[in-house]
Design a protein around this motif. Structure first.
Motif, PDB file in Angstrom:
ATOM      1  N   TYR A 105       0.856  -1.182   0.000  1.00 36.78           N
ATOM      2  CA  TYR A 105       0.000   0.000   0.000  1.00 36.78           C
ATOM      3  C   TYR A 105       0.893   1.233   0.000  1.00 36.78           C
ATOM      4  CZ  TYR A 105      -3.650   3.303   1.100  1.00 36.78           C
ATOM      5  OH  TYR A 105      -4.518   4.364   1.047  1.00 36.78           O
ATOM      6  N   ILE A 106       0.585   2.174  -0.871  1.00 37.34           N
ATOM      7  CA  ILE A 106       1.444   3.338  -1.070  1.00 37.34           C
ATOM      8  C   ILE A 106       0.801   4.609  -0.536  1.00 37.34           C
ATOM      9  CG2 ILE A 106       2.489   4.827  -2.830  1.00 37.34           C
ATOM     10  CD1 ILE A 106       2.783   2.296  -4.531  1.00 37.34           C
ATOM     11  N   GLU A 115      -1.087  -0.680  -4.440  1.00 39.98           N
ATOM     12  CA  GLU A 115      -2.403  -0.066  -4.303  1.00 39.98           C
ATOM     13  C   GLU A 115      -2.315   1.220  -3.501  1.00 39.98           C
ATOM     14  OE1 GLU A 115      -4.328  -3.580  -2.840  1.00 39.98           O
ATOM     15  OE2 GLU A 115      -3.829  -3.124  -0.758  1.00 39.98           O
ATOM     16  N   LEU A 116      -3.309   2.074  -3.723  1.00 36.65           N
ATOM     17  CA  LEU A 116      -3.381   3.353  -3.023  1.00 36.65           C
ATOM     18  C   LEU A 116      -4.802   3.884  -3.130  1.00 36.65           C
ATOM     19  CD1 LEU A 116      -3.472   5.603  -5.528  1.00 36.65           C
ATOM     20  CD2 LEU A 116      -1.048   5.102  -5.583  1.00 36.65           C
ATOM     21  N   LYS A 148      -0.534   7.675 -15.051  1.00 34.23           N
ATOM     22  CA  LYS A 148       0.670   7.662 -15.888  1.00 34.23           C
ATOM     23  C   LYS A 148       1.661   6.602 -15.415  1.00 34.23           C
ATOM     24  CE  LYS A 148       0.609  12.435 -17.491  1.00 34.23           C
ATOM     25  NZ  LYS A 148       1.264  13.750 -17.428  1.00 34.23           N
ATOM     26  N   GLN A 149       1.582   6.234 -14.147  1.00 32.73           N
ATOM     27  CA  GLN A 149       2.469   5.218 -13.596  1.00 32.73           C
ATOM     28  C   GLN A 149       1.872   3.815 -13.688  1.00 32.73           C
ATOM     29  OE1 GLN A 149       5.555   6.144 -12.915  1.00 32.73           O
ATOM     30  NE2 GLN A 149       4.805   8.149 -13.549  1.00 32.73           N
ATOM     31  N   GLY A 150       0.720   3.687 -14.362  1.00 31.60           N
ATOM     32  CA  GLY A 150       0.139   2.370 -14.606  1.00 31.60           C
ATOM     33  C   GLY A 150      -0.963   1.958 -13.648  1.00 31.60           C
ATOM     34  N   PHE A 151      -1.359   2.828 -12.743  1.00 34.24           N
ATOM     35  CA  PHE A 151      -2.459   2.520 -11.827  1.00 34.24           C
ATOM     36  C   PHE A 151      -3.787   2.745 -12.539  1.00 34.24           C
ATOM     37  CE2 PHE A 151       0.998   3.177  -8.957  1.00 34.24           C
ATOM     38  CZ  PHE A 151       0.717   2.412  -7.844  1.00 34.24           C
ATOM     39  N   SER A 152      -4.787   1.988 -12.143  1.00 33.53           N
ATOM     40  CA  SER A 152      -6.128   2.202 -12.677  1.00 33.53           C
ATOM     41  C   SER A 152      -7.126   2.204 -11.527  1.00 33.53           C
ATOM     42  CB  SER A 152      -6.483   1.125 -13.710  1.00 33.53           C
ATOM     43  OG  SER A 152      -6.402  -0.151 -13.121  1.00 33.53           O
ATOM     44  N   VAL A 153      -8.225   2.887 -11.764  1.00 35.06           N
ATOM     45  CA  VAL A 153      -9.287   2.965 -10.762  1.00 35.06           C
ATOM     46  C   VAL A 153      -9.969   1.609 -10.678  1.00 35.06           C
ATOM     47  CG1 VAL A 153     -11.503   4.024 -10.177  1.00 35.06           C
ATOM     48  CG2 VAL A 153      -9.639   5.442 -11.088  1.00 35.06           C
ATOM     49  N   GLU A 154     -10.072   1.092  -9.463  1.00 37.29           N
ATOM     50  CA  GLU A 154     -10.731  -0.200  -9.248  1.00 37.29           C
ATOM     51  C   GLU A 154     -12.083  -0.041  -8.555  1.00 37.29           C
ATOM     52  OE1 GLU A 154      -6.766  -2.969  -8.873  1.00 37.29           O
ATOM     53  OE2 GLU A 154      -7.700  -2.256  -7.028  1.00 37.29           O
ATOM     54  N   GLY A 155     -12.314   1.134  -8.018  1.00 40.95           N
ATOM     55  CA  GLY A 155     -13.579   1.375  -7.352  1.00 40.95           C
ATOM     56  C   GLY A 155     -13.589   2.740  -6.699  1.00 40.95           C
ATOM     57  N   VAL A 156     -14.753   3.068  -6.154  1.00 43.11           N
ATOM     58  CA  VAL A 156     -14.930   4.331  -5.452  1.00 43.11           C
ATOM     59  C   VAL A 156     -15.354   4.035  -4.022  1.00 43.11           C
ATOM     60  CG1 VAL A 156     -16.254   6.486  -5.359  1.00 43.11           C
ATOM     61  CG2 VAL A 156     -15.572   5.550  -7.565  1.00 43.11           C
ATOM     62  N   ARG A 157     -14.757   4.757  -3.103  1.00 40.92           N
ATOM     63  CA  ARG A 157     -15.127   4.661  -1.692  1.00 40.92           C
ATOM     64  C   ARG A 157     -15.955   5.908  -1.361  1.00 40.92           C
ATOM     65  NH1 ARG A 157     -10.179   4.435   1.774  1.00 40.92           N
ATOM     66  NH2 ARG A 157     -11.636   3.643   3.308  1.00 40.92           N
ATOM     67  N   MET A 170      -7.216   2.639  -6.181  1.00 40.05           N
ATOM     68  CA  MET A 170      -6.461   2.393  -7.405  1.00 40.05           C
ATOM     69  C   MET A 170      -5.455   1.267  -7.184  1.00 40.05           C
ATOM     70  SD  MET A 170      -5.876   6.297  -8.807  1.00 40.05           S
ATOM     71  CE  MET A 170      -5.555   5.778 -10.489  1.00 40.05           C
ATOM     72  N   GLY A 171      -5.204   0.512  -8.208  1.00 38.76           N
ATOM     73  CA  GLY A 171      -4.244  -0.581  -8.113  1.00 38.76           C
ATOM     74  C   GLY A 171      -3.419  -0.702  -9.375  1.00 38.76           C
TER      75      GLY A 171
END
Length: 169
Positions: free
Chosen positions: A88-89, A123-124, A139-148, A164-165
């Motif tokens: 986790y970042i 993840e973050l 830009k670093q390759g993370f994508s949205v996986e959901g919304v909290r 994001m993961g």
């Protein structure tokens, strides 16, 4: 700008930088002044830094030519067997040092560390209205996986966060 692993000698300067970040932005977890109010001792922070120094986690700082800490990235590895392949970042860059490539450099170093340490997933979370950070992460390759939804209360208003993961392959 010098990006380097944190050392145990950085504890007080690191804490001071975190407090400055809390004052400069609404996008960190702590409200302005809250970190100071809640901190009785720096020992817990020192313990977490020791974990990074030992290699379990990764904690990098950016330091300018005057020795001022400008930002950090912290990758905390999962401690249980089933999540030991994840990290986790948390990242923060001081206001005057933003848009200078520090975030991009941080993420490249995290990717290198992750690959060397059998981390498969990074993840973050990021507030949905933090467009600059979300763009950097994508830009670093993370994508949205959901919304909290309504995951944070900032300045009296509920704020949604993206989860994001990134899978390293």
């Amino acid at each position: 700008m010098n990006i380097r692993p944190i050392t145990e000698n950085d504890v007080e300067r690191f804490f001071h930088m975190l407090c400055q970040l809390d004052e400069e932005t609404d996008f960190m977890m702590y409200e302005p002044g809250e970190r100071l109010q809640r901190t009785i001792s720096l020992e817990p922070l020192k313990g977490r830094i020791e974990s990074a120094v030992s290699g379990t986690d990764l904690l990098l700082v950016a330091e300018d030519e005057h020795g001022t800490l400008a930002g950090f990235i912290w990758a905390e590895r999962g401690t249980l067997n089933r999540i030991a392949h994840t990290a986790y970042i948390v990242i923060g860059v001081r206001l005057t040092y933003r848009h200078q490539g520090i975030g991009t450099a941080f993420f490249r170093l995290v990717d290198d560390w992750a690959r060397k340490n059998d981390i498969v997933r990074l993840e973050l979370t990021v507030e949905c209205n933090n467009i600059h950070a979300k763009t950097l992460y994508e830009k670093q390759g993370f994508s949205v996986e959901g919304v909290r939804p309504k995951s944070m209360l900032v300045n009296g208003s509920y704020v949604d966060e993206y989860y994001m993961g990134k899978i390293l392959g």
